[in-house]
Design an enzyme around this catalytic site. Structure first.
Site, PDB file in Angstrom:
ATOM      1  N   VAL A 178      14.165  -9.289  -1.219  1.00  0.00           N
ATOM      2  CA  VAL A 178      15.075  -8.426  -0.456  1.00  0.00           C
ATOM      3  C   VAL A 178      15.983  -9.206   0.476  1.00  0.00           C
ATOM      4  O   VAL A 178      16.963  -8.654   0.993  1.00  0.00           O
ATOM      5  CB  VAL A 178      14.295  -7.361   0.344  1.00  0.00           C
ATOM      6  CG1 VAL A 178      13.519  -6.451  -0.590  1.00  0.00           C
ATOM      7  CG2 VAL A 178      13.382  -7.996   1.387  1.00  0.00           C
TER       8      VAL A 178
ATOM      9  N   TYR B  74       8.227  -7.733  15.021  1.00  0.00           N
ATOM     10  CA  TYR B  74       7.983  -6.533  14.218  1.00  0.00           C
ATOM     11  C   TYR B  74       8.584  -5.300  14.890  1.00  0.00           C
ATOM     12  O   TYR B  74       9.288  -4.509  14.247  1.00  0.00           O
ATOM     13  CB  TYR B  74       6.478  -6.353  14.013  1.00  0.00           C
ATOM     14  CG  TYR B  74       6.116  -5.189  13.128  1.00  0.00           C
ATOM     15  CD1 TYR B  74       6.262  -5.277  11.749  1.00  0.00           C
ATOM     16  CD2 TYR B  74       5.627  -4.001  13.664  1.00  0.00           C
ATOM     17  CE1 TYR B  74       5.930  -4.209  10.923  1.00  0.00           C
ATOM     18  CE2 TYR B  74       5.291  -2.929  12.850  1.00  0.00           C
ATOM     19  CZ  TYR B  74       5.447  -3.043  11.484  1.00  0.00           C
ATOM     20  OH  TYR B  74       5.120  -1.982  10.666  1.00  0.00           O
TER      21      TYR B  74
ATOM     22  N   VAL C 279      -1.910   2.620   9.074  1.00  0.00           N
ATOM     23  CA  VAL C 279      -2.186   3.058   7.708  1.00  0.00           C
ATOM     24  C   VAL C 279      -3.078   2.016   7.033  1.00  0.00           C
ATOM     25  O   VAL C 279      -2.894   0.809   7.216  1.00  0.00           O
ATOM     26  CB  VAL C 279      -0.876   3.222   6.905  1.00  0.00           C
ATOM     27  CG1 VAL C 279      -1.160   3.767   5.509  1.00  0.00           C
ATOM     28  CG2 VAL C 279       0.088   4.138   7.654  1.00  0.00           C
TER      29      VAL C 279
ATOM     30  N   GLY D  59       0.799  -1.220   0.000  1.00  0.00           N
ATOM     31  CA  GLY D  59       0.000   0.000   0.000  1.00  0.00           C
ATOM     32  C   GLY D  59       0.830   1.267   0.000  1.00  0.00           C
ATOM     33  O   GLY D  59       0.636   2.165  -0.831  1.00  0.00           O
ATOM     34  N   ILE D  60       1.785   1.383   0.921  1.00  0.00           N
ATOM     35  CA  ILE D  60       2.610   2.588   0.997  1.00  0.00           C
ATOM     36  C   ILE D  60       3.597   2.632  -0.161  1.00  0.00           C
ATOM     37  O   ILE D  60       3.819   3.684  -0.766  1.00  0.00           O
ATOM     38  CB  ILE D  60       3.337   2.663   2.351  1.00  0.00           C
ATOM     39  CG1 ILE D  60       2.325   2.813   3.491  1.00  0.00           C
ATOM     40  CG2 ILE D  60       4.324   3.829   2.367  1.00  0.00           C
ATOM     41  CD1 ILE D  60       2.928   2.743   4.882  1.00  0.00           C
TER      42      ILE D  60
ATOM     43  N   LYS E 200      11.689  -2.932  13.431  1.00  0.00           N
ATOM     44  CA  LYS E 200      11.495  -1.523  13.094  1.00  0.00           C
ATOM     45  C   LYS E 200      12.327  -0.603  13.983  1.00  0.00           C
ATOM     46  O   LYS E 200      12.766   0.470  13.547  1.00  0.00           O
ATOM     47  CB  LYS E 200      10.009  -1.169  13.183  1.00  0.00           C
ATOM     48  CG  LYS E 200       9.151  -1.871  12.134  1.00  0.00           C
ATOM     49  CD  LYS E 200       9.573  -1.512  10.717  1.00  0.00           C
ATOM     50  CE  LYS E 200       8.609  -2.054   9.673  1.00  0.00           C
ATOM     51  NZ  LYS E 200       8.976  -1.637   8.300  1.00  0.00           N
TER      52      LYS E 200
ATOM     53  N   THR F 151      -3.672  -0.268   4.759  1.00  0.00           N
ATOM     54  CA  THR F 151      -2.957  -1.096   3.786  1.00  0.00           C
ATOM     55  C   THR F 151      -3.459  -2.532   3.894  1.00  0.00           C
ATOM     56  O   THR F 151      -4.051  -2.921   4.910  1.00  0.00           O
ATOM     57  CB  THR F 151      -1.448  -1.087   4.066  1.00  0.00           C
ATOM     58  OG1 THR F 151      -1.216  -1.660   5.363  1.00  0.00           O
ATOM     59  CG2 THR F 151      -0.884   0.333   4.026  1.00  0.00           C
TER      60      THR F 151
END
Length: 238
Positions: free
Chosen positions: A47, A134, A167, A15-16, A138, A169
């Site tokens: 990645v 998570y 957000v 989404g972002i 981050k 998403t």
């Protein structure tokens, strides 16, 4: 219209990331996107493979990078599967490190300076229950950004993080569904609760985050490096 520069968005299928790709294009950049799930003109990219990330960096020779690849797992720490922990760190932190190294090499070689923006999270600034992998990934990303930013100052390469709140998403929608199943609540009830985190009273749109990411890559923020910019509608306020 003149081209502002060449931009790369890793994680452009989310989404972002998708919003960043569109925002770069609207701002006059020549933007190239990559994602694990290729399609819609995106380059395929895992990645967790440093050689693949290096190849993508050399191919696009970008002036700006936004790293928006990410994954999430929600579970109590006592029940965390080591394989799940490793996967979250591999995408969110290891992948970011691979990108920082690869794009630093191409930007230094190009001699034009540059800018990198990495998507951290409000959960990387302030930890949350049941999201240890998570939050750790981050928070680690913020440390990575500060270190790389200090290294690259002599090369006129700026490196910053953006820390979004909640957000709208696909990833957050999936988190909401998981919470609803685990707690026996409706998804609508969970979603309403996510909108009221901290002082926030709404869920952000991806474009609100993307506009900050793209702006940080431009000349208007030429003096900003090593910063973590919250875009959270009040999430971190109490």
């Amino acid at each position: 219209m003149s081209v502002a520069g060449r931009a790369a968005v890793i994680g452009a299928g989310g989404g972002i990331g998708r919003a960043c790709l569109a925002t770069f294009a609207d701002a006059g950049w020549e933007a190239t996107g990559a994602d694990l799930h290729a399609g819609d003109g995106l380059h395929p990219l895992d990645v967790t493979d440093p050689e693949a990330v290096d190849g993508f960096a050399r191919q696009v020779d970008a002036d700006a990078l936004v790293y928006a690849a990410g994954t999430v797992a929600t579970m109590p720490v006592a029940e965390t599967d080591p394989a799940v922990w490793r996967r979250v760190l591999a995408v969110n932190l290891d992948g970011a490190a691979h990108a920082a190294a690869a794009f630093a090499r191409t930007m230094i070689a190009g001699g034009r300076g540059g800018a990198m923006v990495f998507l951290s999270s409000a959960a990387g600034v302030r930890g949350e229950a049941n999201a240890s992998a998570y939050c750790a990934s981050k928070a680690g990303l913020i440390g990575l950004v500060e270190s790389v930013a200090a290294e690259l100052v002599p090369h006129r390469i700026r490196v910053n993080a953006v820390a979004p709140g909640n957000v709208d998403t696909p990833m957050l929608r999936e988190v909401a569904r998981g919470i609803a199943r685990a707690e026996g609540r409706s998804e609508a009830e969970v979603w309403a609760g996510l909108a009221r985190t901290g002082a926030a009273d709404r869920i952000l749109a991806p474009g609100e985050v993307a506009r900050v990411c793209v702006a940080l890559c431009g000349d208007a923020f030429s003096g900003v490096t090593g910063a973590t910019v919250p875009v959270d509608a009040g999430y971190l306020l109490s």
